[in-house]
Design a protein around this motif. Sequence first.
Motif, PDB file in Angstrom:
ATOM      1  N   VAL A  81      -1.791   6.613  -0.380  1.00  0.00           N
ATOM      2  CA  VAL A  81      -3.077   5.908  -0.281  1.00  0.00           C
ATOM      3  C   VAL A  81      -3.280   5.522   1.181  1.00  0.00           C
ATOM      4  CG1 VAL A  81      -4.465   4.008  -1.162  1.00  0.00           C
ATOM      5  CG2 VAL A  81      -2.658   4.965  -2.587  1.00  0.00           C
ATOM      6  N   PRO A  82      -4.018   6.322   1.951  1.00  0.00           N
ATOM      7  CA  PRO A  82      -4.143   6.087   3.392  1.00  0.00           C
ATOM      8  C   PRO A  82      -4.615   4.694   3.783  1.00  0.00           C
ATOM      9  CG  PRO A  82      -5.022   8.239   2.798  1.00  0.00           C
ATOM     10  CD  PRO A  82      -4.723   7.534   1.503  1.00  0.00           C
ATOM     11  N   SER A  83      -5.361   4.016   2.920  1.00  0.00           N
ATOM     12  CA  SER A  83      -5.894   2.700   3.285  1.00  0.00           C
ATOM     13  C   SER A  83      -4.941   1.553   2.964  1.00  0.00           C
ATOM     14  CB  SER A  83      -7.228   2.469   2.566  1.00  0.00           C
ATOM     15  OG  SER A  83      -7.081   2.661   1.162  1.00  0.00           O
ATOM     16  N   ALA A  84      -3.742   1.852   2.464  1.00  0.00           N
ATOM     17  CA  ALA A  84      -2.780   0.798   2.141  1.00  0.00           C
ATOM     18  C   ALA A  84      -2.395   0.034   3.403  1.00  0.00           C
ATOM     19  CB  ALA A  84      -1.537   1.405   1.490  1.00  0.00           C
ATOM     20  N   ALA A  85      -2.178  -1.275   3.250  1.00  0.00           N
ATOM     21  CA  ALA A  85      -1.794  -2.125   4.385  1.00  0.00           C
ATOM     22  C   ALA A  85      -0.422  -2.724   4.111  1.00  0.00           C
ATOM     23  CB  ALA A  85      -2.817  -3.231   4.592  1.00  0.00           C
ATOM     24  N   VAL A  86       0.449  -2.717   5.122  1.00  0.00           N
ATOM     25  CA  VAL A  86       1.808  -3.237   4.983  1.00  0.00           C
ATOM     26  C   VAL A  86       2.137  -4.064   6.218  1.00  0.00           C
ATOM     27  CG1 VAL A  86       4.266  -2.645   4.795  1.00  0.00           C
ATOM     28  CG2 VAL A  86       2.561  -1.253   3.600  1.00  0.00           C
ATOM     29  N   ALA A  87       2.814  -5.205   6.028  1.00  0.00           N
ATOM     30  CA  ALA A  87       3.239  -6.034   7.155  1.00  0.00           C
ATOM     31  C   ALA A  87       4.375  -6.938   6.720  1.00  0.00           C
ATOM     32  CB  ALA A  87       2.075  -6.868   7.689  1.00  0.00           C
ATOM     33  N   ALA A  88       5.216  -7.305   7.682  1.00  0.00           N
ATOM     34  CA  ALA A  88       6.296  -8.263   7.433  1.00  0.00           C
ATOM     35  C   ALA A  88       5.752  -9.664   7.658  1.00  0.00           C
ATOM     36  CB  ALA A  88       7.467  -7.992   8.368  1.00  0.00           C
ATOM     37  N   VAL A  89       5.909 -10.514   6.658  1.00  0.00           N
ATOM     38  CA  VAL A  89       5.469 -11.902   6.744  1.00  0.00           C
ATOM     39  C   VAL A  89       6.663 -12.771   6.370  1.00  0.00           C
ATOM     40  CG1 VAL A  89       3.876 -13.659   5.907  1.00  0.00           C
ATOM     41  CG2 VAL A  89       3.106 -11.292   6.131  1.00  0.00           C
ATOM     42  N   GLY A  90       7.148 -13.544   7.335  1.00  0.00           N
ATOM     43  CA  GLY A  90       8.369 -14.300   7.082  1.00  0.00           C
ATOM     44  C   GLY A  90       9.537 -13.346   6.954  1.00  0.00           C
ATOM     45  N   GLY A  91      10.328 -13.508   5.913  1.00  0.00           N
ATOM     46  CA  GLY A  91      11.464 -12.625   5.685  1.00  0.00           C
ATOM     47  C   GLY A  91      11.205 -11.572   4.638  1.00  0.00           C
ATOM     48  N   THR A  92       9.928 -11.308   4.354  1.00  0.00           N
ATOM     49  CA  THR A  92       9.557 -10.364   3.301  1.00  0.00           C
ATOM     50  C   THR A  92       8.507  -9.391   3.815  1.00  0.00           C
ATOM     51  OG1 THR A  92       9.958 -12.072   1.630  1.00  0.00           O
ATOM     52  CG2 THR A  92       8.665 -10.174   0.933  1.00  0.00           C
ATOM     53  N   VAL A  93       8.568  -8.162   3.324  1.00  0.00           N
ATOM     54  CA  VAL A  93       7.547  -7.168   3.646  1.00  0.00           C
ATOM     55  C   VAL A  93       6.562  -7.109   2.485  1.00  0.00           C
ATOM     56  CG1 VAL A  93       7.092  -4.717   4.036  1.00  0.00           C
ATOM     57  CG2 VAL A  93       9.082  -5.800   5.090  1.00  0.00           C
ATOM     58  N   TYR A  94       5.286  -7.272   2.781  1.00  0.00           N
ATOM     59  CA  TYR A  94       4.246  -7.231   1.752  1.00  0.00           C
ATOM     60  C   TYR A  94       3.357  -6.011   1.962  1.00  0.00           C
ATOM     61  CZ  TYR A  94       5.467 -12.027   0.541  1.00  0.00           C
ATOM     62  OH  TYR A  94       6.136 -13.149   0.130  1.00  0.00           O
ATOM     63  N   GLY A  95       2.880  -5.468   0.857  1.00  0.00           N
ATOM     64  CA  GLY A  95       1.952  -4.359   0.909  1.00  0.00           C
ATOM     65  C   GLY A  95       0.768  -4.609  -0.005  1.00  0.00           C
ATOM     66  N   LEU A  96      -0.402  -4.173   0.427  1.00  0.00           N
ATOM     67  CA  LEU A  96      -1.610  -4.222  -0.399  1.00  0.00           C
ATOM     68  C   LEU A  96      -2.009  -2.783  -0.683  1.00  0.00           C
ATOM     69  CD1 LEU A  96      -3.642  -7.028   1.441  1.00  0.00           C
ATOM     70  CD2 LEU A  96      -2.316  -7.227  -0.682  1.00  0.00           C
ATOM     71  N   LEU A  97      -1.924  -2.409  -1.949  1.00  0.00           N
ATOM     72  CA  LEU A  97      -2.147  -1.022  -2.356  1.00  0.00           C
ATOM     73  C   LEU A  97      -3.458  -0.922  -3.133  1.00  0.00           C
ATOM     74  CD1 LEU A  97      -0.666   1.727  -2.282  1.00  0.00           C
ATOM     75  CD2 LEU A  97       0.253   1.178  -4.531  1.00  0.00           C
ATOM     76  N   PRO A  98      -4.483  -0.303  -2.570  1.00  0.00           N
ATOM     77  CA  PRO A  98      -5.765  -0.194  -3.275  1.00  0.00           C
ATOM     78  C   PRO A  98      -5.650   0.654  -4.543  1.00  0.00           C
ATOM     79  CG  PRO A  98      -6.005   0.317  -0.939  1.00  0.00           C
ATOM     80  CD  PRO A  98      -4.544   0.280  -1.225  1.00  0.00           C
ATOM     81  N   VAL A  99      -6.380   0.241  -5.560  1.00  0.00           N
ATOM     82  CA  VAL A  99      -6.432   0.994  -6.812  1.00  0.00           C
ATOM     83  C   VAL A  99      -7.485   2.082  -6.654  1.00  0.00           C
ATOM     84  CG1 VAL A  99      -6.942   0.878  -9.268  1.00  0.00           C
ATOM     85  CG2 VAL A  99      -5.709  -0.996  -8.154  1.00  0.00           C
ATOM     86  N   ILE A 100      -7.070   3.330  -6.817  1.00  0.00           N
ATOM     87  CA  ILE A 100      -7.984   4.461  -6.612  1.00  0.00           C
ATOM     88  C   ILE A 100      -8.745   4.804  -7.891  1.00  0.00           C
ATOM     89  CG2 ILE A 100      -8.114   6.908  -6.006  1.00  0.00           C
ATOM     90  CD1 ILE A 100      -5.729   6.478  -4.185  1.00  0.00           C
ATOM     91  N   VAL A 101      -8.012   4.872  -9.010  1.00  0.00           N
ATOM     92  CA  VAL A 101      -8.633   5.216 -10.298  1.00  0.00           C
ATOM     93  C   VAL A 101      -8.526   3.992 -11.207  1.00  0.00           C
ATOM     94  CG1 VAL A 101      -8.659   6.819 -12.225  1.00  0.00           C
ATOM     95  CG2 VAL A 101      -7.889   7.600  -9.976  1.00  0.00           C
ATOM     96  N   PRO A 102      -9.615   3.231 -11.368  1.00  0.00           N
ATOM     97  CA  PRO A 102      -9.563   1.977 -12.135  1.00  0.00           C
ATOM     98  C   PRO A 102      -9.113   2.157 -13.586  1.00  0.00           C
ATOM     99  CG  PRO A 102     -11.604   2.154 -10.890  1.00  0.00           C
ATOM    100  CD  PRO A 102     -10.944   3.488 -10.812  1.00  0.00           C
ATOM    101  N   THR A 103      -9.351   3.313 -14.187  1.00  0.00           N
ATOM    102  CA  THR A 103      -9.022   3.489 -15.601  1.00  0.00           C
ATOM    103  C   THR A 103      -7.533   3.741 -15.819  1.00  0.00           C
ATOM    104  OG1 THR A 103      -9.549   5.843 -15.396  1.00  0.00           O
ATOM    105  CG2 THR A 103     -11.298   4.374 -16.156  1.00  0.00           C
TER     106      THR A 103
END
Length: 457
Positions: free
Chosen positions: A268-290
């Motif tokens: 998913v090219p638009s996914a965003a990932v970053a380290a915040v504190g001591g954890t890595v978080y990612g936001l993964l967009p939903v492509i197919v809602p169904t």
Amino acid sequence: MREAVGKSGVALIGLRRGATWAQLTALIRSMLAEGDVGEHEHESLGGLPSGDLFAVANAVAALLDAPITIEDRNSRVLAFSGRQDEADASRVETVIGRQVPERYATRLTELGVFRDLYRSQRPVVVTPQDLGYDGMTVQRVAIAVRAGDEILGSIWAAMDGDLDSERTNALLDASKLVALHLLRIRAGADVRRRLRADLMATVLEGGAGARDALARLGLSGRTLVVVSAALLTGDDHTWADHAWADHGRAAELERLADALSVHLSAAVPSAAVAAVGGTVYGLLPVIVPTSSPEQRAVRLASDFVDRVGGSLPAIVAVAAAGPDISGIVHGKTQADRVLRVMREGHTALRVARLDDVQTLALVLELRDLAAARGERLVGAIARLMEYDERNNAGLVRSLEAWLDALGDVGKAAAALFIHPNTLRYRLKRVAEVGEIDLEDPEQRFAAMLQLRILAPR
């Protein structure tokens, strides 16, 4: 105040109540560096485009009249010059793989080449004889690239002949030039990481700036799955959640964030990932809602964990999809709960959702609540523990094994490596000493709850 600011030309920043100096410093640094990074294409260092390591490699190659590679501390090839066909098979293998082959790296380590390289300010020489002519027919001359006492990498030139003063001075000058470009690249990467981390933290915390931060990440109006990741440390499968102040741990966290970002972005090219504190978080967009977005995220996370393997032992928590800011904040809380269970070693799962570990998460939270209230063991378990301390009778351990085995004496005895009759005798003593009726389900549940939440683990 505004008039005075306008006349003086000095920037005035209003600080919200509760904001910290660290937040203010990070904000100012990011704002200043953001513009700096945006103009880096117009900058030059040593007459070369800033950060263009391939241009630097070609310039150094011309200076030394030999094909060169620029490598990091892990012998990964960051850039290489032209004329590599003038070298030999080992150099071709290195350039194609963008990494010094393991057999060469091992041999260089055994010969003490890396030790001498990183301890000395002077170049070191490696001959084909040193490597047993294993694909190497041209001599190598290497020099470390430093920024003060820090080793940034090294330059490797494939050239025969004596290392005279002219070549030595050329390598020394080249190492200083490469150091400037490596520092510039790292500064830009650090700024981008910091900006992304600030935006990610703002989104995950919710609040007034969350929508704007989400827009800057390019994720406005999207349903998002929150994933969180951390690293396994040590051979005992314990999880570190407070050791990131150490520089080495911080570097590992950045590696994890970079690796997860590449992996998720491939799907998913638009996914965003970053380290915040001591954890890595990612936001993964939903492509197919169904479809099932959480299951898709689990598959991606499982594939990631398998791919990085032992080189980057990771765990990943997957939360439910959130359609708005409040859903994202809830997803972050959910992912943190799941990740804590895995970090503290309460499950062998490397990828998990709340469905997989909810009971374990609740037990940990009850343990936190009991500790906050200062709860202490009372009743049957307290009496049994006191008796065990005086007599080393093993009654508490026997009761716990029996409860875990759902009353199966044979199974519990096998877990304790004792005879079933020995366990039956101990259970009789448990009832007597603890004044507990093991036939009463309420008393059994109370004992199990105390053992899980209040007893020392």
